[in-house]
Design a protein around this motif. Structure first.
Motif, short mmCIF file in Angstrom:
data_model
loop_
_atom_site.label_atom_id
_atom_site.label_comp_id
_atom_site.label_asym_id
_atom_site.label_seq_id
_atom_site.Cartn_x
_atom_site.Cartn_y
_atom_site.Cartn_z
N LYS A 78 0.82 -1.22 0.00
CA LYS A 78 0.00 0.00 0.00
C LYS A 78 0.86 1.27 0.00
N CYS A 134 1.97 2.03 4.14
CA CYS A 134 2.29 0.96 5.08
C CYS A 134 2.70 -0.26 4.28
N CYS A 136 1.21 -3.19 4.13
CA CYS A 136 0.14 -4.15 3.87
C CYS A 136 0.05 -4.47 2.38
N THR A 161 -4.62 -5.27 6.57
CA THR A 161 -4.73 -4.05 7.37
C THR A 161 -3.66 -4.01 8.47
N CYS A 162 -3.41 -2.80 8.95
CA CYS A 162 -2.49 -2.60 10.07
C CYS A 162 -2.90 -1.29 10.74
N CYS A 178 -3.08 1.81 8.13
CA CYS A 178 -4.17 1.96 7.15
C CYS A 178 -5.55 1.82 7.80
#
Ligand SMILES: [Zn+2]
Length: 442
Positions: free
Chosen positions: A21, A24, A26, A40-41, A44
Motif C-alpha cells: 500500500k 504501510c 500491507c 490491514t495494520c 491503514c
C-alpha cells in the motif's frame, strides 16, 4: 435555438498496482482478497499514533506517468492532509497532494485533438463502504483492504470538445497506464474511475461558463460518452429558458439513459489542506528524473508510428492490436517474424483483427503465421486440383447436371458440398462456385 459547444475537463483516478500500500507494508490487492479487512495494520486502519512511510515505487510510477504525458516534474514536492469526515476515511483526513503535485503542465495527443494535462498527483484510496440489508436490518459495512492503496489523479484542462473526445481521451490514458504497466485499470471494480466536469457555452464565446456540473461514479467509457452527450442537451434546455444549470454532482442511470442529481454543492468545499507533518518533503534531482525518463517503454504513439513505417500496418488495425501492452508485444513479434519470412505483416494484422484466423494473445508467432499461411493456401488453391475434382463430381452426378441445365439452379449447392467433401479442407466457396459454374454452363 442558440448553438452551444461543450466545455469539458476530466479527472481520472487510477489505483497503482504496487505490491504494498501507499503508506504501510500491507498487501495491495483489494479486488482479490479472500476476505474483507485482512490486509490491514494500525496505519491503514487510521489508528492514532500510526506512522505513514511513503511507498517509493508509487512515487516513481507517478513521475514516470507524468513523463509519459509530457509533464513538468516538481523537483520539490510534499504530501498534504485533506481534511474531511466520512466513515470510509478512519483518520479523518486523506493523505494527498495540494499545491505541489509531482507532475504538471503536460499533454496527451488523441486522434480528436490535444488534451492538456493540468496536474497529476498521488494520494491514498479510502476504505470501501457497502450498504446492505442483513436479517432485515439495513447496515453499512466497511472493508479496509482498499484503505491506503496508492491512487493517482490525472486532471485535464477543459479541452474535451465532444462526448466522443472525452471517451477517446479516457481510452488513450488507460492505454498509457497499461503500457507503463503501473495500473490494471479495472473499471468494473473501481480500479479506474472517471469524472467529467461538464458545461456548455454559445459557440464563439471565449469565456468559461460560470457553472459546472460534475459527472461522477462512471465506470465505463461508453457511459461517459452517453452521460456527457445527455448533459449537453439537458443544459441547453436550461440555458434556453434563461436559467443557469445548478452546480451539482450527477450520476448516470444507464437504464433510463439519463443523468440524475446526486448532491448539490451549497458552498465551495474547504478541506483545510496542510502539509502532512508525519511525511518528510521530497526532493528529486534532474539526474534522477532523466534516469526514469530513460527507463520509459515504447509508448502507444511511438509504437503505432513504428508499425506504420516498418511494416505498413493500417492505423485501424494498429489501434486494435495496441490496446494493451501484452497484445502490442504479441503483435510486434508476429510482425517481425512475418517480415523475416517475406510475408505481408499488414495482411496478417487484417486477418487477426477481422478474425479470419483463430489467434489470441499469447499464441506463438509461429502458430499465428502458420494459420495465416494455411488461410492463404485456401485462397490461392491449386486450380488444377480444383478443376480435376469439379470434373469428377460432374461426371459422377449426371442426373443433377441435367436438373441444373433444366433450370434448377439450387442444385449448385449440392455440387458445392460434394466438391468441398472431396477436397477435404476449408476452401474459398467463391472459387469453388466459379469453377463449378464454368463447367456446368459450358
Ligand atoms: Zn496497512
Amino acid at each position: 435555438m442558440t448553438a452551444y459547444e461543450l466545455v469539458c475537463g476530466m479527472e481520472v483516478h487510477a489505483e497503482l498496482k504496487t505490491n504494498t500500500k501507499m503508506f504501510c507494508g500491507c498487501k495491495n490487492d483489494p479486488f482479490h482478497a479472500p476476505q474483507p479487512n485482512i490486509y490491514t495494520c494500525p496505519v491503514c486502519l487510521g489508528m492514532p499514533g500510526g506512522l505513514p512511510v511513503a511507498n517509493n515505487k508509487a512515487i516513481e510510477w507517478t513521475i514516470k506517468l507524468g513523463l509519459a504525458l509530457n509533464c513538468k516534474i516538481n523537483l520539490f514536492s510534499h504530501f498534504d492532509r485533506k481534511n474531511y469526515f466520512y466513515p470510509d476515511l478512519a483518520k479523518g483526513y486523506q493523505i494527498s497532494q495540494y499545491d505541489q503535485p509531482f507532475c504538471y503542465d503536460g499533454k496527451l495527443e488523441t486522434e480528436m485533438g490535444t488534451v492538456r494535462i493540468r496536474r497529476i498527483h498521488l494520494e491514498e484510496d479510502t476504505a470501501k463502504l457497502q450498504h446492505k440489508t442483513i436479517n432485515g436490518e439495513k447496515v453499512s459495512l466497511i472493508d479496509f483492504n482498499r484503505s491506503s492503496v496508492p491512487l493517482i489523479e490525472i486532471v485535464t484542462e477543459p479541452d474535451l470538445i465532444t462526448p466522443e473526445h472525452a471517451k477517446a481521451y479516457g481510452k488513450a490514458l488507460r492505454q498509457i497506464l497499461r503500457f507503463l504497466d503501473i495500473a490494471d485499470c479495472d473499471m468494473e471494480q473501481g480500479g479506474m474511475r472517471l469524472e467529467a466536469n461538464v458545461s456548455i457555452r454559445p459557440i464563439g464565446e471565449k469565456d468559461l461558463p460560470n457553472y459546472k456540473v460534475e459527472l461522477k461514479n462512471i465506470n465505463s467509457f461508453r457511459f461517459l460518452e452517453k452521460a456527457v452527450a445527455f448533459e449537453v442537451k439537458r443544459q441547453a434546455v436550461v440555458l434556453e429558458e434563461g436559467q443557469t444549470p445548478v452546480q451539482e454532482t450527477r450520476g448516470w442511470d444507464d437504464d433510463k439513459g439519463e443523468t440524475y442529481s446526486q448532491r448539490v454543492k451549497e458552498d465551495a468545499e474547504d478541506y483545510r489542506y496542510f502539509p502532512d507533518p508525519d511525511l518528510p518533503p521530497l526532493r528529486f534531482t534532474e539526474e534522477q528524473i532523466n534516469a526514469w525518463c530513460a527507463e520509459l517503454p515504447e509508448l502507444p504513439a511511438a509504437l503505432k508510428a513504428r508499425w506504420a513505417s516498418e511494416y505498413s500496418i493500417d492505423p485501424k488495425y494498429a489501434e486494435v492490436l495496441s490496446e494493451d501492452k501484452d497484445s502490442a508485444e504479441w503483435a510486434d513479434q508476429i510482425f517481425r517474424k512475418a517480415a523475416d519470412q517475406q510475408l505481408n505483416p499488414n495482411a496478417i494484422a487484417n486477418a487477426i483483427v477481422n478474425k479470419k484466423v483463430a489467434a489470441s494473445v499469447g499464441d506463438s508467432a509461429e502458430k499465428v503465421i502458420a494459420a495465416f499461411t494455411e488461410l492463404n493456401k485456401t485462397e490461392s488453391m491449386d486450380e488444377g486440383e480444383l478443376s480435376k475434382i469439379v470434373a469428377e463430381v460432374v461426371t459422377e452426378n449426371v442426373d443433377a447436371v441435367a436438373q441444373y441445365k433444366a433450370g434448377k439452379v439450387q442444385v449448385l449447392g449440392f455440387f458445392m458440398g460434394q466438391v468441398q467433401r472431396k477436397l477435404g479442407k476449408k476452401v474459398d466457396v467463391q472459387l469453388v462456385k466459379a469453377a463449378l459454374e464454368k463447367v456446368l454452363n459450358s
